[in-house]
Write a protein that holds these residues in place. Structure first.
Motif, short mmCIF file in Angstrom:
data_model
loop_
_atom_site.label_atom_id
_atom_site.label_comp_id
_atom_site.label_asym_id
_atom_site.label_seq_id
_atom_site.Cartn_x
_atom_site.Cartn_y
_atom_site.Cartn_z
N GLU A 215 0.91 -0.85 -0.21
CA GLU A 215 -0.20 -0.09 -0.11
C GLU A 215 0.86 1.02 -0.19
O GLU A 215 0.26 2.80 -0.86
CB GLU A 215 -1.07 0.10 1.32
N GLU B 72 2.15 2.11 -3.42
CA GLU B 72 0.98 2.83 -4.00
C GLU B 72 0.38 4.06 -3.61
O GLU B 72 0.45 4.62 -4.87
CB GLU B 72 -0.62 2.00 -3.62
N SER B 73 1.41 4.85 -2.65
CA SER B 73 0.86 6.35 -2.32
C SER B 73 2.17 6.87 -2.05
O SER B 73 1.66 8.11 -1.86
CB SER B 73 -0.28 6.25 -0.94
#
Length: 197
Positions: free
Chosen positions: A118, A121-122
């Motif tokens: 995650e 992705e950010s």
């Protein structure tokens, strides 16, 4: 290539780039010139090699470039991958947090890294090592990157090495190589770096 050479032929001088607001440092004049050059190659759609000597601030010039690009993208997220020798990875994390706190960073490192998907992705900037680039290329090449940046780019001086092959597989709109020693032994080493960029 022809279109790029035409653009270059029409350039009298490289215009000075503004220091990005989010940069928490004062750039020396040669670093300002380096930032202007990095912005110039970005705007003409080229990759490049920043081959300043060791200790002249290739890291801070790169952080300044990324901050200026992030400010331009506004609602779109900037995505960059920085690959460095394992010993230099903590320095990139530290300097990014210190000089470019507006950039969100993720460290792709350690045994539990697969649980950090995650964060990949950010984050604006993902920082990893050459060893993990080779090991995790199947995952890293799927990232939608604005920039793939190799620090100590002489690590890909052998174009047949697994490291150089993995670096070339990265999917990025632009590529940048940072090195204080673009040629150590033979001319083919810089060819390998240019093949990446």
């Amino acid at each position: 290539a022809r279109a790029l050479f035409e653009k270059l032929a029409g350039i009298d001088e490289i215009k000075a780039a503004k220091k990005p607001r989010g940069l928490k440092a004062v750039l020396r004049p040669y670093q300002e010139q380096g930032l202007s050059w990095l912005r110039f190659i970005h705007e003409i759609g080229s990759g490049g090699v920043l081959a300043d000597d060791m200790g002249l601030g290739k890291t801070i010039q790169t952080i300044a470039l990324l901050l200026s690009l992030k400010a331009e993208k506004k609602e779109l997220a900037l995505r960059a991958l920085i690959v460095a020798p394992t010993s230099v990875v903590p320095n990139w994390v530290r300097e990014s947090e210190r000089f470019g706190p507006a950039l969100t960073t993720a460290l792709w490192h350690g045994a539990g890294r697969k649980e950090q998907m995650e964060e990949l992705e950010s984050a604006n900037v993902v920082i990893t090592s050459y060893a993990l680039l080779r090991r995790d290329i199947d995952l890293l090449k799927k990232l939608d990157l604005d920039y793939a940046i190799l620090d100590e780019a002489q690590n890909i001086k052998n174009p047949l090495s697994a490291t150089a092959q993995a670096a070339r597989e990265l999917g990025a709109k632009r590529r940048l190589a940072l090195t204080g020693t673009p040629i150590e032994n033979r001319l083919s080493e810089i060819w390998s770096i240019f093949d990446f960029v």
